[in-house]
Design a protein around this motif. Structure first.
Motif, mmCIF file in Angstrom:
data_model
loop_
_atom_site.group_PDB
_atom_site.id
_atom_site.type_symbol
_atom_site.label_atom_id
_atom_site.label_comp_id
_atom_site.label_asym_id
_atom_site.label_seq_id
_atom_site.Cartn_x
_atom_site.Cartn_y
_atom_site.Cartn_z
ATOM 1 N N ALA A 1 0.797 -1.230 0.000
ATOM 2 C CA ALA A 1 0.000 0.000 0.000
ATOM 3 C C ALA A 1 0.827 1.276 0.000
ATOM 4 O O ALA A 1 0.269 2.367 -0.001
ATOM 5 N N GLY A 2 2.155 1.143 -0.033
ATOM 6 C CA GLY A 2 2.994 2.338 0.006
ATOM 7 C C GLY A 2 3.088 3.015 -1.358
ATOM 8 O O GLY A 2 2.887 2.386 -2.394
ATOM 9 N N SER A 3 3.396 4.301 -1.343
ATOM 10 C CA SER A 3 3.578 5.033 -2.596
ATOM 11 C C SER A 3 4.326 6.338 -2.307
ATOM 12 O O SER A 3 4.507 6.726 -1.150
ATOM 13 N N ALA A 4 4.759 6.986 -3.384
ATOM 14 C CA ALA A 4 5.484 8.247 -3.234
ATOM 15 C C ALA A 4 4.854 9.350 -4.074
ATOM 16 O O ALA A 4 5.351 10.458 -4.122
ATOM 17 N N VAL B 1 10.990 9.913 4.287
ATOM 18 C CA VAL B 1 12.034 9.100 3.658
ATOM 19 C C VAL B 1 12.076 9.357 2.149
ATOM 20 O O VAL B 1 13.149 9.604 1.579
ATOM 21 N N THR B 2 10.913 9.354 1.509
ATOM 22 C CA THR B 2 10.914 9.580 0.059
ATOM 23 C C THR B 2 11.400 11.003 -0.244
ATOM 24 O O THR B 2 12.119 11.224 -1.217
ATOM 25 N N LEU C 1 8.859 1.006 -5.076
ATOM 26 C CA LEU C 1 7.811 1.721 -4.353
ATOM 27 C C LEU C 1 6.985 2.488 -5.392
ATOM 28 O O LEU C 1 7.530 3.233 -6.202
ATOM 29 N N ARG C 2 5.669 2.285 -5.318
ATOM 30 C CA ARG C 2 4.820 2.856 -6.369
ATOM 31 C C ARG C 2 4.934 4.380 -6.451
ATOM 32 O O ARG C 2 4.920 5.065 -5.429
ATOM 33 N N GLY C 3 5.086 4.851 -7.665
ATOM 34 C CA GLY C 3 5.092 6.300 -7.904
ATOM 35 C C GLY C 3 6.395 7.012 -7.593
ATOM 36 O O GLY C 3 6.500 8.212 -7.802
ATOM 37 N N LEU C 4 7.402 6.266 -7.123
ATOM 38 C CA LEU C 4 8.659 6.943 -6.789
ATOM 39 C C LEU C 4 9.322 7.487 -8.058
ATOM 40 O O LEU C 4 9.916 8.566 -8.048
ATOM 41 N N ASP C 5 9.175 6.763 -9.150
ATOM 42 C CA ASP C 5 9.732 7.245 -10.420
ATOM 43 C C ASP C 5 9.049 8.544 -10.861
ATOM 44 O O ASP C 5 9.699 9.519 -11.223
ATOM 45 N N ARG C 6 7.711 8.571 -10.738
ATOM 46 C CA ARG C 6 6.985 9.782 -11.148
ATOM 47 C C ARG C 6 7.322 10.950 -10.234
ATOM 48 O O ARG C 6 7.446 12.086 -10.679
#
Ligand code: ADP
Ligand code: MG
Length: 353
Positions: A222-225, A263-264, A300-305
């Motif tokens: 469920a984590g995301s950035a 952290v992100t 981690l979802r969305g970390l690239d975006r």
């Protein structure tokens, strides 16, 4: 050109690449691919200090065994916190590869990826451990370089490439050109810190105690950035800090993202400050070719975006990011030229701490 002698010798040579990660250790054997992929965990008897298990078996014992057994992650902080245990773990993995392929084969040449923050003493310890475990020769390669090679970045070209390797214990950011690391940064904001952020959130907001494995599972599920196309909810189970009884709470992905944001955010800031420290010519290359991410944390979802939005550079996740470093170690063995350059680069750089 086909060289029958080289090909004949190649059949018997047993060169191996090892990613000695803070969370996972992977071993690749030339011509056979990845043969070991296990957690960098060692189970030790607290009293006798005897090693009871290594790898997946040791991780399974965590939290499920008598309190006299402790699980040690000797690389946890990106530096070798326990020489003896690290050496035993490395020996164990090298030996199990040798056993699998038969003792009649010549002793292997080994390339080990080590964190760029490793000190000279630590480098020597890893080198000696590899030799003690039966390696014919051992070369060390800095993880960001290995990750970049494994992510197929043109490390030998004069053009600049950036790799962001987000592991368990450390995140390493590096700009590479002409086979050397031009600018780099290593920090603790990585997968473990994300898990700790989830633990802290459960304690502060829900007055609930959860374990590291639960926190990791919540992060992965469920984590995301970055805002998700579809936000959702997840049940977190733990123990009520007031009553001591089991408790479950339903939390949104938005809350988990907020919990992870210190952290992100730190990862984003590190990438930005590395870009700021990069010579302008190389920055132009990065704008063109983008920033490659590797390591489990890059999933981690969305970390690239998030990184792309905040740096305005193209950002992408390497193919099989958990395997970039071990692949790079394997390729470094095959490419003598790369290896020489890498060794020179390692030799010419001072340890970061
Ligand atoms: P290391 O190189 O330090 O051993 P790895 O590259 O193997 O680390 O990555 C391990 C980290 O990646 C762990 O913190 C793990 O929780 C995290 N991780 C693995 N898969 C995912 C995922 N899908 N989403 C977020 N984090 C992940
Ligand atoms: Mg790694």
């Amino acid at each position: 050109m086909f060289n029958p002698l080289a090909s004949f010798l190649g059949m018997f040579s047993q060169d191996i690449g090892i990613d000695l990660g803070t969370a996972n250790t992977l071993v690749a054997v030339r011509g056979r691919g990845i043969v070991i992929d296990e957690p960098s965990v060692v189970a030790v008897d607290r009293l006798s200090k005897r090693i009871l298990a290594i790898g997946a078996e040791a991780k399974r014992m965590v939290g499920r065994t008598p309190s006299s057994i402790v699980a040690v992650r000797p690389m946890r902080d990106g530096v070798i916190s326990d020489f003896g245990v690290t050496q035993r773990m490395l020996s164990y993995f090298i030996r199990s590869v040798q056993e699998r392929f038969g003792a009649a084969m010549p002793r292997p040449r080994v390339v080990v990826g080590i964190p760029s923050g490793a000190t000279e003493v630590e480098k020597r310890a890893v080198h000696e451990a590899a030799l003690a475990a039966g390696a014919r020769s051992a070369y060390l390669i800095e993880e960001p370089m290995a990750a970049a090679i494994g992510a197929s970045l043109p490390v030998m070209s004069p053009s600049g490439s950036m790799i962001v390797d987000i592991g368990g214990g450390t995140t390493e950011v590096a700009v590479i050109s002409l086979g050397g690391i031009v600018v780099s940064k290593s920090m603790r904001a990585a997968g473990d810190a994300m898990d700790q952020a989830v633990i802290g959130y459960a304690r502060q907001v829900h007055n609930m105690l959860i374990g590291e494995r639960t926190a990791e599972a919540v992060k992965i599920q469920a984590g995301s950035a970055f805002p998700l196309d579809e936000e959702g909810f997840i049940d977190i189970r733990g123990r009520d800090l007031a009553t001591g009884l089991p408790k479950a709470v339903n939390v949104s992905t938005v809350e988990i993202r907020d919990a992870l944001s210190p952290v992100t955010g730190e990862i984003v800031r590190a990438v930005r400050s590395t870009i700021e420290a990069t010579p302008p010519e190389l920055v132009a290359d990065l704008m063109l070719h983008g920033i490659a991410m590797a390591g489990g944390g890059s999933l981690l979802r969305g970390l690239d975006r998030r990184l792309a939005t905040e740096t305005r550079f193209p950002v992408y996740v390497a193919e099989e990011p958990l395997r970039s470093v071990v692949r790079g170690c394997g390729e470094a063995l095959e490419e003598a030229a790369t290896l020489q350059a890498v060794r020179a680069a390692v030799a010419s750089r001072k340890p970061l701490r």
